[in-house]
Motif scaffolding. Structure first.
Motif, PDB file in Angstrom:
ATOM      1  N   ALA A   9     -39.156  17.470 -44.046  1.00 58.29           N
ATOM      2  CA  ALA A   9     -40.419  17.188 -43.375  1.00 58.29           C
ATOM      3  C   ALA A   9     -40.184  16.414 -42.081  1.00 58.29           C
ATOM      4  CB  ALA A   9     -41.343  16.407 -44.295  1.00 58.29           C
ATOM      5  N   VAL A  10     -39.181  15.550 -42.101  1.00 55.01           N
ATOM      6  CA  VAL A  10     -38.858  14.752 -40.926  1.00 55.01           C
ATOM      7  C   VAL A  10     -37.425  15.088 -40.522  1.00 55.01           C
ATOM      8  CG1 VAL A  10     -38.572  12.403 -40.039  1.00 55.01           C
ATOM      9  CG2 VAL A  10     -40.366  12.900 -41.699  1.00 55.01           C
ATOM     10  N   LYS A  11     -37.245  15.386 -39.262  1.00 59.94           N
ATOM     11  CA  LYS A  11     -35.896  15.688 -38.784  1.00 59.94           C
ATOM     12  C   LYS A  11     -35.054  14.424 -38.841  1.00 59.94           C
ATOM     13  CE  LYS A  11     -36.862  19.915 -37.614  1.00 59.94           C
ATOM     14  NZ  LYS A  11     -36.579  20.962 -38.532  1.00 59.94           N
ATOM     15  N   SER A  12     -33.833  14.566 -39.355  1.00 59.67           N
ATOM     16  CA  SER A  12     -32.963  13.396 -39.466  1.00 59.67           C
ATOM     17  C   SER A  12     -32.268  13.139 -38.131  1.00 59.67           C
ATOM     18  CB  SER A  12     -31.916  13.606 -40.563  1.00 59.67           C
ATOM     19  OG  SER A  12     -31.075  14.678 -40.219  1.00 59.67           O
ATOM     20  N   GLU A  13     -31.856  11.897 -37.965  1.00 62.01           N
ATOM     21  CA  GLU A  13     -31.136  11.523 -36.756  1.00 62.01           C
ATOM     22  C   GLU A  13     -29.728  12.104 -36.821  1.00 62.01           C
ATOM     23  OE1 GLU A  13     -31.127   7.305 -36.263  1.00 62.01           O
ATOM     24  OE2 GLU A  13     -33.232   7.127 -36.777  1.00 62.01           O
ATOM     25  N   PRO A  14     -29.137  12.381 -35.667  1.00 60.10           N
ATOM     26  CA  PRO A  14     -27.747  12.843 -35.700  1.00 60.10           C
ATOM     27  C   PRO A  14     -26.844  11.758 -36.296  1.00 60.10           C
ATOM     28  CG  PRO A  14     -28.554  12.658 -33.429  1.00 60.10           C
ATOM     29  CD  PRO A  14     -29.679  12.302 -34.349  1.00 60.10           C
ATOM     30  N   GLU A  15     -25.872  12.167 -37.105  1.00 59.35           N
ATOM     31  CA  GLU A  15     -25.016  11.204 -37.780  1.00 59.35           C
ATOM     32  C   GLU A  15     -23.986  10.635 -36.807  1.00 59.35           C
ATOM     33  OE1 GLU A  15     -21.962  11.025 -41.522  1.00 59.35           O
ATOM     34  OE2 GLU A  15     -23.492  12.558 -41.460  1.00 59.35           O
ATOM     35  N   ASP A  16     -23.908   9.327 -36.779  1.00 61.18           N
ATOM     36  CA  ASP A  16     -22.932   8.630 -35.948  1.00 61.18           C
ATOM     37  C   ASP A  16     -21.657   8.454 -36.768  1.00 61.18           C
ATOM     38  OD1 ASP A  16     -21.589   7.066 -34.148  1.00 61.18           O
ATOM     39  OD2 ASP A  16     -22.932   5.337 -34.326  1.00 61.18           O
ATOM     40  N   LEU A  17     -20.533   8.863 -36.234  1.00 58.89           N
ATOM     41  CA  LEU A  17     -19.271   8.785 -36.972  1.00 58.89           C
ATOM     42  C   LEU A  17     -18.864   7.345 -37.265  1.00 58.89           C
ATOM     43  CD1 LEU A  17     -17.213  11.639 -35.296  1.00 58.89           C
ATOM     44  CD2 LEU A  17     -18.443  11.659 -37.458  1.00 58.89           C
ATOM     45  N   ALA A  18     -19.179   6.418 -36.375  1.00 61.72           N
ATOM     46  CA  ALA A  18     -18.847   5.010 -36.612  1.00 61.72           C
ATOM     47  C   ALA A  18     -19.645   4.463 -37.791  1.00 61.72           C
ATOM     48  CB  ALA A  18     -19.107   4.175 -35.362  1.00 61.72           C
ATOM     49  N   VAL A  19     -20.907   4.848 -37.877  1.00 58.65           N
ATOM     50  CA  VAL A  19     -21.763   4.410 -38.984  1.00 58.65           C
ATOM     51  C   VAL A  19     -21.257   5.011 -40.295  1.00 58.65           C
ATOM     52  CG1 VAL A  19     -24.082   4.521 -39.959  1.00 58.65           C
ATOM     53  CG2 VAL A  19     -23.782   4.055 -37.532  1.00 58.65           C
ATOM     54  N   ALA A  20     -20.916   6.286 -40.270  1.00 56.34           N
ATOM     55  CA  ALA A  20     -20.421   6.943 -41.477  1.00 56.34           C
ATOM     56  C   ALA A  20     -19.118   6.311 -41.952  1.00 56.34           C
ATOM     57  CB  ALA A  20     -20.231   8.430 -41.220  1.00 56.34           C
ATOM     58  N   ALA A  21     -18.226   5.975 -41.031  1.00 57.20           N
ATOM     59  CA  ALA A  21     -16.949   5.348 -41.399  1.00 57.20           C
ATOM     60  C   ALA A  21     -17.175   3.963 -41.986  1.00 57.20           C
ATOM     61  CB  ALA A  21     -16.034   5.272 -40.183  1.00 57.20           C
ATOM     62  N   ARG A  22     -18.068   3.188 -41.378  1.00 49.05           N
ATOM     63  CA  ARG A  22     -18.368   1.842 -41.881  1.00 49.05           C
ATOM     64  C   ARG A  22     -18.975   1.915 -43.273  1.00 49.05           C
ATOM     65  NH1 ARG A  22     -23.569  -1.045 -39.895  1.00 49.05           N
ATOM     66  NH2 ARG A  22     -24.280   0.600 -41.257  1.00 49.05           N
ATOM     67  N   ASN A  23     -19.931   2.814 -43.464  1.00 54.45           N
ATOM     68  CA  ASN A  23     -20.581   2.960 -44.767  1.00 54.45           C
ATOM     69  C   ASN A  23     -19.596   3.420 -45.829  1.00 54.45           C
ATOM     70  OD1 ASN A  23     -22.883   2.173 -43.464  1.00 54.45           O
ATOM     71  ND2 ASN A  23     -23.825   4.186 -43.456  1.00 54.45           N
ATOM     72  N   SER A  24     -18.668   4.275 -45.453  1.00 53.79           N
ATOM     73  CA  SER A  24     -17.642   4.726 -46.393  1.00 53.79           C
ATOM     74  C   SER A  24     -16.748   3.571 -46.822  1.00 53.79           C
ATOM     75  CB  SER A  24     -16.786   5.825 -45.767  1.00 53.79           C
ATOM     76  OG  SER A  24     -17.548   6.978 -45.557  1.00 53.79           O
ATOM     77  N   ARG A  25     -16.377   2.715 -45.881  1.00 52.77           N
ATOM     78  CA  ARG A  25     -15.557   1.539 -46.227  1.00 52.77           C
ATOM     79  C   ARG A  25     -16.316   0.625 -47.176  1.00 52.77           C
ATOM     80  NH1 ARG A  25     -14.362   1.833 -40.824  1.00 52.77           N
ATOM     81  NH2 ARG A  25     -15.839   0.191 -40.328  1.00 52.77           N
ATOM     82  N   TYR A  26     -17.570   0.364 -46.893  1.00 53.50           N
ATOM     83  CA  TYR A  26     -18.376  -0.464 -47.802  1.00 53.50           C
ATOM     84  C   TYR A  26     -18.428   0.155 -49.189  1.00 53.50           C
ATOM     85  CZ  TYR A  26     -20.301  -3.169 -43.870  1.00 53.50           C
ATOM     86  OH  TYR A  26     -20.473  -3.979 -42.789  1.00 53.50           O
ATOM     87  N   GLY A  27     -18.653   1.454 -49.236  1.00 52.54           N
ATOM     88  CA  GLY A  27     -18.731   2.143 -50.513  1.00 52.54           C
ATOM     89  C   GLY A  27     -17.427   2.050 -51.301  1.00 52.54           C
ATOM     90  N   VAL A  78     -27.840  -2.367 -54.520  1.00 49.98           N
ATOM     91  CA  VAL A  78     -28.690  -3.121 -53.587  1.00 49.98           C
ATOM     92  C   VAL A  78     -27.845  -3.692 -52.449  1.00 49.98           C
ATOM     93  CG1 VAL A  78     -30.149  -5.176 -53.361  1.00 49.98           C
ATOM     94  CG2 VAL A  78     -30.470  -3.616 -55.289  1.00 49.98           C
ATOM     95  N   ILE A  79     -26.679  -4.226 -52.769  1.00 52.03           N
ATOM     96  CA  ILE A  79     -25.787  -4.759 -51.743  1.00 52.03           C
ATOM     97  C   ILE A  79     -25.367  -3.652 -50.778  1.00 52.03           C
ATOM     98  CG2 ILE A  79     -23.482  -5.728 -51.354  1.00 52.03           C
ATOM     99  CD1 ILE A  79     -23.891  -7.319 -53.967  1.00 52.03           C
ATOM    100  N   TYR A  80     -25.019  -2.484 -51.318  1.00 48.58           N
ATOM    101  CA  TYR A  80     -24.618  -1.358 -50.473  1.00 48.58           C
ATOM    102  C   TYR A  80     -25.757  -0.947 -49.540  1.00 48.58           C
ATOM    103  CZ  TYR A  80     -23.088   3.300 -49.107  1.00 48.58           C
ATOM    104  OH  TYR A  80     -22.747   4.408 -48.380  1.00 48.58           O
ATOM    105  N   THR A  81     -26.958  -0.885 -50.075  1.00 49.32           N
ATOM    106  CA  THR A  81     -28.110  -0.527 -49.253  1.00 49.32           C
ATOM    107  C   THR A  81     -28.322  -1.533 -48.137  1.00 49.32           C
ATOM    108  OG1 THR A  81     -29.147   0.540 -51.152  1.00 49.32           O
ATOM    109  CG2 THR A  81     -30.583  -0.037 -49.307  1.00 49.32           C
ATOM    110  N   TYR A  82     -28.190  -2.819 -48.462  1.00 51.55           N
ATOM    111  CA  TYR A  82     -28.352  -3.860 -47.453  1.00 51.55           C
ATOM    112  C   TYR A  82     -27.273  -3.754 -46.374  1.00 51.55           C
ATOM    113  CZ  TYR A  82     -28.282  -8.439 -45.287  1.00 51.55           C
ATOM    114  OH  TYR A  82     -28.274  -9.450 -44.360  1.00 51.55           O
ATOM    115  N   LEU A  83     -26.029  -3.590 -46.807  1.00 54.06           N
ATOM    116  CA  LEU A  83     -24.923  -3.523 -45.841  1.00 54.06           C
ATOM    117  C   LEU A  83     -25.038  -2.303 -44.938  1.00 54.06           C
ATOM    118  CD1 LEU A  83     -21.895  -4.553 -48.098  1.00 54.06           C
ATOM    119  CD2 LEU A  83     -22.959  -5.910 -46.281  1.00 54.06           C
ATOM    120  N   CYS A  84     -25.453  -1.190 -45.481  1.00 55.79           N
ATOM    121  CA  CYS A  84     -25.524   0.043 -44.705  1.00 55.79           C
ATOM    122  C   CYS A  84     -26.739   0.122 -43.787  1.00 55.79           C
ATOM    123  CB  CYS A  84     -25.508   1.257 -45.636  1.00 55.79           C
ATOM    124  SG  CYS A  84     -23.923   1.474 -46.445  1.00 55.79           S
ATOM    125  N   SER A  85     -27.696  -0.760 -43.982  1.00 59.47           N
ATOM    126  CA  SER A  85     -28.892  -0.711 -43.131  1.00 59.47           C
ATOM    127  C   SER A  85     -28.705  -1.471 -41.833  1.00 59.47           C
ATOM    128  CB  SER A  85     -30.091  -1.285 -43.889  1.00 59.47           C
ATOM    129  OG  SER A  85     -29.893  -2.664 -44.158  1.00 59.47           O
TER     130      SER A  85
END
Length: 90
Positions: A9-27, A78-85
């Protein structure tokens, strides 16, 4: 009238590789913490099953540990959600 298409319903933003890498490390870090906690549970069951029968406040350690695993999973989510936001610093 809405369409019958299967697109979001809503177009997603293009994925930023830096954000994806950071979120992967947190995960991976949070997963490693949970894995160590879970490995302790499995290790106790495998190598010291009598320890899991110890009563704490009328409930055995196996139940407490299992509840702790469930709560830990929720807390880590919850921590992961907070860190990734957060915003990525360039």
């Amino acid at each position: 009238m809405g369409s019958f298409g299967h697109e979001p319903a809503v177009k997603s933003e293009p994925e930023d590789l830096a954000v994806a890498a950071r979120n992967s490390r947190y995960g991976l870090v949070l997963y490693s913490l949970y894995f160590a906690f879970y490995a302790g549970f499995v290790g106790l069951n495998a190598f010291a099953p009598a320890a899991m029968a110890v009563d704490l406040a009328g409930i055995n350690l196996a139940i407490w540990y299992g509840l702790g695993l469930i709560v830990a999973a929720m807390v880590l989510a919850v921590i992961y959600t907070y860190l990734c936001s957060g915003k990525v610093e360039s």
